[in-house]
Scaffold this active site. Structure first.
Site, PDB file in Angstrom:
ATOM      1  N   LYS B  96       0.810  -1.225   0.000  1.00 16.17           N
ATOM      2  CA  LYS B  96       0.000   0.000   0.000  1.00 16.17           C
ATOM      3  C   LYS B  96       0.845   1.279   0.000  1.00 16.17           C
ATOM      4  CE  LYS B  96      -4.225  -1.729   0.173  1.00 16.17           C
ATOM      5  NZ  LYS B  96      -5.172  -1.511  -0.955  1.00 16.17           N
ATOM      6  N   GLU B 118      -9.754   6.321   2.643  1.00 17.12           N
ATOM      7  CA  GLU B 118     -10.656   5.325   3.205  1.00 17.12           C
ATOM      8  C   GLU B 118      -9.809   4.149   3.668  1.00 17.12           C
ATOM      9  OE1 GLU B 118      -9.877   5.430   0.047  1.00 17.12           O
ATOM     10  OE2 GLU B 118      -9.291   3.350  -0.266  1.00 17.12           O
ATOM     11  N   SER B 389       1.792  -9.841  -0.799  1.00 15.61           N
ATOM     12  CA  SER B 389       1.471  -8.407  -0.767  1.00 15.61           C
ATOM     13  C   SER B 389       1.636  -7.759   0.606  1.00 15.61           C
ATOM     14  CB  SER B 389       0.051  -8.187  -1.271  1.00 15.61           C
ATOM     15  OG  SER B 389      -0.858  -8.981  -0.531  1.00 15.61           O
TER      16      SER B 389
END
Lengths: 267, 419
Positions: B96, B118, B389
């Site tokens: 991210k 968000e 990830s």
């Protein structure tokens, strides 16, 4: 893009014109279908229709990203009570049996896609809907929707905002067949503090260059006073959350509607 | 080597990937999206922006992340070699941050001092709060009340980083509602606010921009695999897909190659308790085409168009839609999307932990599980890359709860694992 005047558009234009001759901006209350319940909705809608030049009915939606807390909660309550897309159109059809006032349906685009655009338009036409307000469908995103609506006699109403550039205002205004909906502020629906006018005059001056249809202003219009401000510059005044709040709080909806209608008069 | 951001043939000039994508948003936002697109394209061509991003990705995030041969997992599967792209090694624990830093730098460049985001589990929220702290921006994170309850530690992290966490109680009080609320904030404060969107969803240019920022993952794999295996493309790539940002980051650098040079690309969707159970988040396998958060995509929605709340063991995959570029890949066969259940993901997590000493995020565990089966299917002399990830620290408490609940073996013994 369809320049044809549909049956719905003609009826909407006539309603604006009637108000105009009476020295008023058209008064357009909004109510979420199935609110406060499917059983009580018709009576509240009747009350509003007694004062309205046009009525806006919202299809309850699970994810109404253009709406503030009031209409969000109303949608959740209506959905919990079993009013979704098809039921909304049935409820409008029932109103149509008793009223000749133009009714426009506000819906996010996903319910139209889910039902199927052609089927949705067929149902809307059968219910006597006059037009569709499409808050999350800029006209250049799906040009077939407007054509399908026209084919079924329905007007299409798109929105402009204070942030809209002249190019966008032109594009949106030229796509509207019923009226043009001008959003008074950057933000979502709902009552807020202060004047509802703010950036409206400048936005309307720009819109008048392109719009061949009446212009209604909504978002943040909540009482006689704010309606009166807006009525001096707009052809129509949309009031939504204030009525939802009144219903929720058990206030006199008829009195509020009569009061706001009076506020729609021109000085 | 200076960083470059890629240019891919999709989307078209209207932000469409085939028929998917677009800009289904209130008109208020259209000028802001145009402004964002212009600013992004200008930044992409500006060495000053690229150098700063490059420096942060290297020195702050710790890139490049390793491409690691998971030998014991490979032995266990008994087929193709399994490499892991270690996005779990990034600072803040997942992919991210790649996107958040790039968007926050863009916000600063555009003169927007206030950023909003968000978050579901809190990973994107933490990454956004981190980037905001680093760059001195005000940060507000929208998070569903339900998620705030489940992810107290991440909520505290964000606050510690100086972000304001706003509780969202509308709808189902989860990620989709937090996203609605972030969009409402943006509609209201559009003139001075930058929206840091966390996945390859939302209105154009977000899906393209987030993809470009995440494509550093796949671009690194090309170079690393060339050195390790003498070939830039593996036989297959596996990545988990919610909105789809980690998957697009490793797929996109290969997706536009000629078909004969393209690896098989497989996105694992969260099948929850099974696609037939109705409790899942598999938008391709179990959704229908619809519009959410500004984009036309495969979407969990009922025949009347109401969004169906998704379910997944992993909060990061618990989203009712999937990014428009993935939808286009699925429709054109460029990539495959397969369902992996909660139970299978839990098994994947335990396997990797026991065999490699790596606790993966529950999201990534979906990909691990599928890769083991695929390795067997492909057989030896083949190479699979799995995008790992994120790391699993955030999930440990939840995994403990689930394993105790099912009385499933944390008791999976050493013998069972190596059997």
């Amino acid at each position: 893009m369809t320049a044809t005047t549909t049956r719905g558009a003609a009826r909407i234009h006539a309603a604006f014109a009637r108000a105009q001759t009476e020295g008023r901006a058209a008064f357009m209350p909004f109510l979420t279908a199935g609110y406060p319940s499917a059983a009580e909705f018709p009576a509240v809608a009747d009350t509003l229709l007694a004062q309205a030049d046009l009525l806006e009915v919202g299809i309850p939606y699970s994810d109404p990203l253009g709406d503030g807390p009031t209409i969000q909660r109303a949608s959740e309550q209506a959905l919990a009570g079993g009013t979704s897309t098809r039921r909304t159109l049935q409820l409008v059809g029932d109103l149509r049996q008793r009223h000749d006032t133009p009714i426009v349906v506000m819906t996010y685009v996903n319910p139209i896609y889910a039902v199927g655009p052609r089927e949705f338009m067929r149902l809307a036409q059968a219910a006597g809907v006059d037009g569709l307000i499409l808050p999350d469908l800029p006209p250049d995103q799906d040009i077939e929707i407007a054509d399908l609506a026209a084919e079924h006699g329905l007007a299409v109403i798109f929105l402009i905002a204070p942030t809209s550039t002249p190019e966008r205002v032109k594009l949106v205004a030229e796509a509207c067949t019923g009226f043009l909906y001008a959003v008074s502020v950057t933000g979502v629906t709902g009552a807020r503090e202060g004047s509802a006018l703010g950036e409206v005059p400048a936005m309307l001056a720009l819109a008048r260059l392109y719009a061949r249809v009446p212009i209604a202003v909504g978002f943040g219009v909540k009482d006689r006073q704010t309606a009166h401000q807006v009525a001096q510059v707009a052809d129509g005044v949309v009031v939504g959350s204030a009525f939802i709040n009144a219903v929720r709080d058990g206030e006199d909806v008829a009195a509020l509607a009569a009061d706001i209608r009076q506020g729609c008069s021109r000085d | 080597m200076a960083l470059t951001l890629p240019t891919y043939p999709q989307p078209d000039g209207r932000g469409r990937y085939g028929r998917f994508g677009g800009r289904y948003v209130p008109e208020t936002l259209i000028p802001a999206l145009d402004e964002l697109e212009r600013a992004y394209l200008a930044a992409k061509a500006d060495p000053a922006y690229l150098n700063e991003l490059d420096r942060l990705l290297r020195d702050f995030v710790g890139r490049p992340s390793a491409l690691y041969l998971a030998q014991r997992l490979t032995d266990y599967a008994g087929g193709a070699k399994i490499y892991l792209k270690r996005e779990d090694q990034n600072y803040t624990g997942a992919h991210k941050i790649n996107n958040c830093l790039a968007q926050a730098l863009l916000a600063k460049r555009m003169g927007k001092r206030r950023v909003i985001a968000e978050t579901g589990a809190g990973q994107h929220g933490v990454a956004s709060a981190t980037a905001a702290a680093l760059l001195g921006l005000d940060c507000i994170v929208y998070m569903g009340a339900e998620d705030i309850r489940r992810q107290a530690m991440n909520v505290f992290r964000m606050k510690l980083l100086g972000a304001e966490v706003r509780e969202v109680t509308s709808g189902t009080s989860t990620l989709k509602d937090a996203t609605n609320e972030a969009i409402r904030d943006w509609v209201t404060n559009v003139r001075d606010t930058f929206y840091i969107l966390g996945s390859v969803v939302g209105p154009h240019p977000y899906p393209a921009m987030v993809r470009d920022f995440q494509s550093v993952i796949g671009e690194e794999v090309k170079v690393q695999l060339q050195a390790l295996e003498g070939c830039a493309a593996p036989d297959a790539i596996v990545a988990c897909v919610g909105g789809g940002s980690n998957a697009i980051g490793i797929f996109a650098p290969y997706a536009y190659l000629p078909p004969d040079q393209r690896p098989r690309m497989i996105g694992t969707e969260a099948a929850g308790e099974g696609v037939d159970s109705g409790k899942h988040a598999a938008s391709v396998a179990g959704g229908r085409i619809g519009v959410l958060h500004g984009s036309l995509m495969y979407l969990l929605n009922d025949p009347e168009g109401q969004i169906v709340p998704p379910h997944s063991i992993s909060a990061g995959l618990d989203y009712p839609g999937i990014g428009p570029e993935h939808c286009h890949y699925a429709e054109t066969g460029v990539a495959e999307y397969v369902p992996v259940t909660d139970a299978q993901a839990l098994e994947g997590l335990q396997l990797l932990t026991r065999l490699e000493g790596i606790i993966p995020a529950l999201e990534s565990a979906h990909a691990i599980y599928y890769a083991v089966g695929l390795a067997r299917e492909l057989g030896p002399d083949r190479v699979i890359v799995v995008n790992l990830s994120g790391r699993g620290d955030k999930d440990v408490a939840e995994v403990m709860r689930l394993l105790e609940l099912e009385r499933q073996p944390a008791a999976m013994t050493r013998e069972e694992v190596s059997a």
